[in-house]
Design a protein around this motif. Sequence first.
Motif: not given
Length: 258
Positions: A216-223, A203-207, A195-201, A109-117
């Motif tokens: 893998s399975e991907l689930y979103w939490i809005d707001k 949504p593109e990172v999750a995808k 989180g759909r509004q994750d600014h640190v990692t 959840t909000g994982s680093s490893g590919l990209f993070e701000r």
Amino acid sequence: MFIKKFSYVRRGSGHPLILLHGLMGKLSNFNALLDFFPKKGYQVIIPRLPLYKMPLLLTNIYSLSKYVINLLIEIEIEKATLIGNSLGGHIALIIAKNRMDLVHSIVLTGSSGLFERAFGDAIPKRENYEYIRKKSQEVFYDPRIATKELVDEVFHIVNDKKKGIKTLYIAKSSMKYNMSKDLSVIRQPICLIWGRQDHVTPPEVAKEFHRLLPHSELYWIDKCGHVPMMEHPKRFINILEKWLSKFDFNRENLFCRI
């Protein structure tokens, strides 16, 4: 190992869930999971990551991963589900790559490893409380989650010389350890809760994680921002419980029911 004494919270019995917090996180980030899952027949373990206790030259994400591996071996935990937020997710992936025998499945959840701000390479204006407050609020969709207590703690860390330097060392090692070429070898089941509004990692990172991780399975939490289990604990737990229910942890080989 440079740290001989392990520190962790352990509650319940059954299939082990190992909760791994982020760089600016702490054990209380997982309070909702710690309250819920032991009642559902799971064993919950939250290591206190030794972020500021390692020698400076060993202050990096690999050493933190090694610490968790040694903890699991010490307390005789095998085939656990690793649940990691931010830096904790990155640690979980490194463990899965290097010691797949210890890992049954992974939740990121909000994982680093590919990209993070990053919070800031040199944490500019670190002595400016309002700046730290604003940066802390940006982690969440709802800025009210960044309580004064939380902001005070971040402010103390970045203004403590030793902790500030070690925070930067860990952050830089995390950004340097990009796992894009490693993810295809991780064969364990993966649950991505984002989180759909994750600014640190974002949504593109999750995808991208979803694309690169074979199972893998991907689930979103809005707001929701970077720390879903804090911002929307009920939704997070609901997704996680349903995903875990796919597995029969009582069977020796832990085969999936479906």
